[in-house]
Motif scaffolding. Structure first.
Motif, PDB file in Angstrom:
ATOM      1  N   HIS A   1       0.875  -1.192  -0.024  1.00 45.14           N
ATOM      2  CA  HIS A   1      -0.055   0.119   0.006  1.00 45.14           C
ATOM      3  C   HIS A   1       0.805   1.235   0.173  1.00 45.14           C
ATOM      4  O   HIS A   1       0.426   2.248  -0.471  1.00 45.14           O
ATOM      5  CB  HIS A   1      -0.897   0.020   1.184  1.00 45.14           C
ATOM      6  N   TYR A   2       1.957   1.064   0.587  1.00 45.57           N
ATOM      7  CA  TYR A   2       3.001   2.443   0.425  1.00 45.57           C
ATOM      8  C   TYR A   2       3.344   2.614  -0.679  1.00 45.57           C
ATOM      9  O   TYR A   2       3.356   3.772  -1.461  1.00 45.57           O
ATOM     10  CB  TYR A   2       4.086   1.748   1.447  1.00 45.57           C
ATOM     11  N   GLY A   3       3.716   1.530  -1.652  1.00 48.80           N
ATOM     12  CA  GLY A   3       4.132   1.603  -2.961  1.00 48.80           C
ATOM     13  C   GLY A   3       3.125   2.233  -3.845  1.00 48.80           C
ATOM     14  O   GLY A   3       3.419   2.991  -4.887  1.00 48.80           O
ATOM     15  N   ARG A   4       2.012   1.760  -3.808  1.00 45.40           N
ATOM     16  CA  ARG A   4       0.729   2.169  -4.433  1.00 45.40           C
ATOM     17  C   ARG A   4       0.401   3.590  -4.114  1.00 45.40           C
ATOM     18  O   ARG A   4      -0.213   4.220  -4.728  1.00 45.40           O
ATOM     19  CB  ARG A   4      -0.629   1.318  -4.234  1.00 45.40           C
ATOM     20  N   SER A   5       0.687   4.106  -3.121  1.00 42.81           N
ATOM     21  CA  SER A   5       0.571   5.591  -2.800  1.00 42.81           C
ATOM     22  C   SER A   5       1.409   6.599  -3.364  1.00 42.81           C
ATOM     23  O   SER A   5       1.398   7.758  -3.315  1.00 42.81           O
ATOM     24  CB  SER A   5       0.476   5.663  -1.210  1.00 42.81           C
ATOM     25  N   LEU A   6       2.469   6.077  -3.810  1.00 42.15           N
ATOM     26  CA  LEU A   6       3.535   7.011  -4.694  1.00 42.15           C
ATOM     27  C   LEU A   6       3.082   7.413  -5.884  1.00 42.15           C
ATOM     28  O   LEU A   6       2.522   6.732  -6.766  1.00 42.15           O
ATOM     29  CB  LEU A   6       4.983   6.296  -4.758  1.00 42.15           C
TER      30      LEU A   6
END
Length: 437
Positions: free
Chosen positions: A214-219
């Motif tokens: 989810h961290y990566g998809r928020s970038l």
């Protein structure tokens, strides 16, 4: 592709230390690309009771869940998962058809003992080693890919899983599947890669920070550089040596892709690992003044000394002429405590910082100096300047691995894999920007 091998593979040579795994298994643990929703937290939560653990280990012939996984299916939480074999390899459970057989066939083809294809032989350099398949004695129909654990040689491995390519679905995906994948990360086609998870060791707290998919998809395009740089920050400073070494390794993989037209890769990842713990760097405190900081080209500092880097600190000095004696072996946090002790004992004294790597000669030394009375409150920033802003000349010094993983969606082709190449180039650009800025 190659025929299926015997179900049991000969045991690989022993590798590394006898204790458990250190990171996401080199072969990856993901099923279909859309099944990445498994939370990317290390499998360190509430443990089952002793009887349950003992029973499970007996059933798996001594294998245990991989402890430091950052992405993919978690053993005990999902249908599949990754195990650590007692011999130090990792076991990736074979996925249901067609994904599992396809990945097994890929490994069989690349690691065929009769292989004479120069493209595939070179590809081995960028993959985890493959030791065939394995099944537990109590469940001979449960098959696992037996793979090298590329994190095993590291003491405090920092691990990041990055999916590469403009598409996370293969050419045979349905319209529904395509829409599902695109909706998860609409920027995949434009950015060319997606951070699926990371685990970063912080030297100041002796602990790990984890981020999931989810961290990566928020970038976004604007934040992806800072998002990736988080992986290379150890709590004190940016590990530019690890960034530079990672760029070099990705460039070699890029060269391979630009020279081959046999295979196209979808929903495949790069696994990054670098050493986060302290090594054997010596910091000597002497009475040479630290009054002037000079910026010299190509890592050279005043007096013709050359800067030398290692991210761990060991402090040694004597009591001669009022010098302070201390030994610090666990990192910058203890060096700060040393500084406070020094300041209280010799307020008007002067310190110099001299760095010498015990393993490599003449890489760099620092004579950057300030007076002792100005060190209070500023020792950490000064150390960061020395230890973290690393000249390009020493990028080979970092202990870094970058390996390709996850091959359930690899297909024969007669053209270059432009989507994967695009993602590699963009990732190199982002890492270069981190290094330059």
């Amino acid at each position: 592709m190659a025929t299926e091998p015997p179900r049991r593979a000969p045991p690989p040579p022993a590798a590394g230390r006898p204790e458990g795994g250190r990171g996401r298994c080199a072969g990856g643990g993901r099923g279909e690309a859309e099944e990445e929703e498994a939370a990317a937290q290390p499998a360190l939560g509430a443990a089952p009771g002793p009887a349950a653990v003992a029973g499970r280990r007996r059933g798996l012939n001594g294998c245990v869940p991989l402890s430091h996984q950052v992405a993919g299916h978690m053993y005990g939480k999902d249908k599949g998962g990754i195990l650590q074999h007692p011999d130090g390899t990792v076991l990736k459970q074979l996925q249901p058809p067609p994904r599992g057989p396809r990945e097994q066939e890929f490994y069989n083809k690349v690691y065929d003992s009769d292989c004479c294809d120069s493209i595939l032989l070179e590809l081995r350099e960028y993959l985890p080693k493959y030791f065939g398949v394995w099944s537990p004695p109590t469940a001979p129909n449960d098959m696992y890919l037996k793979l090298e654990d590329v994190t095993r040689k590291f003491n405090k491995p920092c691990i990041m899983d990055v999916k590469i390519g403009q598409k996370s679905y293969d050419p045979y995906a349905s319209a529904e599947k395509i829409q599902q994948q695109v909706s998860k990360y609409p920027l995949m086609e434009e950015i060319g890669f997606l951070v699926l998870g990371m685990r970063v060791y912080h030297v100041c707290t002796d602990s790990y920070e984890t981020q999931n998919q989810h961290y990566g998809r928020s970038l976004t395009k604007e934040t992806v550089k800072d998002g990736v740089s988080k992986f290379f920050h150890n709590g004190y400073c940016l590990r530019k040596d690890a960034v530079a070494a990672s760029i070099q390794k990705i460039e070699k993989i890029l060269e391979w892709f630009e020279g081959q037209e046999q295979l196209n890769f979808y929903a495949s990842s790069l696994l990054f690992v670098y050493e986060g713990s302290c090594q054997a760097t010596t910091v000597r405190l002497s009475d040479v003044t630290l009054a002037e900081k000079r910026v010299m080209p190509k890592g050279l500092l005043s007096g013709g000394d050359i800067l030398e880097y290692n991210n761990n600190i060991h402090v040694i000095n004597s009591t001669e002429n009022g010098k302070i004696e201390a030994s610090v072996s666990k990192g910058l946090s203890k060096l700060y405590a040393l500084h406070k002790k020094a300041y209280s004992k010799r307020h008007h004294g002067q310190l110099s910082l001299k760095v010498e790597n015990l393993e490599q000669g003449n890489v760099w030394k620092s004579s950057t100096c300030i007076t002792q009375e100005h060190l209070n409150g500023n020792v950490i920033p000064q150390l960061e300047k020395v230890f973290c802003h690393v000249p390009a000349e020493i990028k080979e010094s970092a202990n870094v691995e970058v390996r390709m993983i996850d091959f359930a969606h690899v297909f024969p082709s007669n053209t270059r894999d432009e989507g994967y190449i695009y993602g590699l180039k963009n990732l190199i650009t982002v890492l270069q920007n981190i290094l330059d800025n």
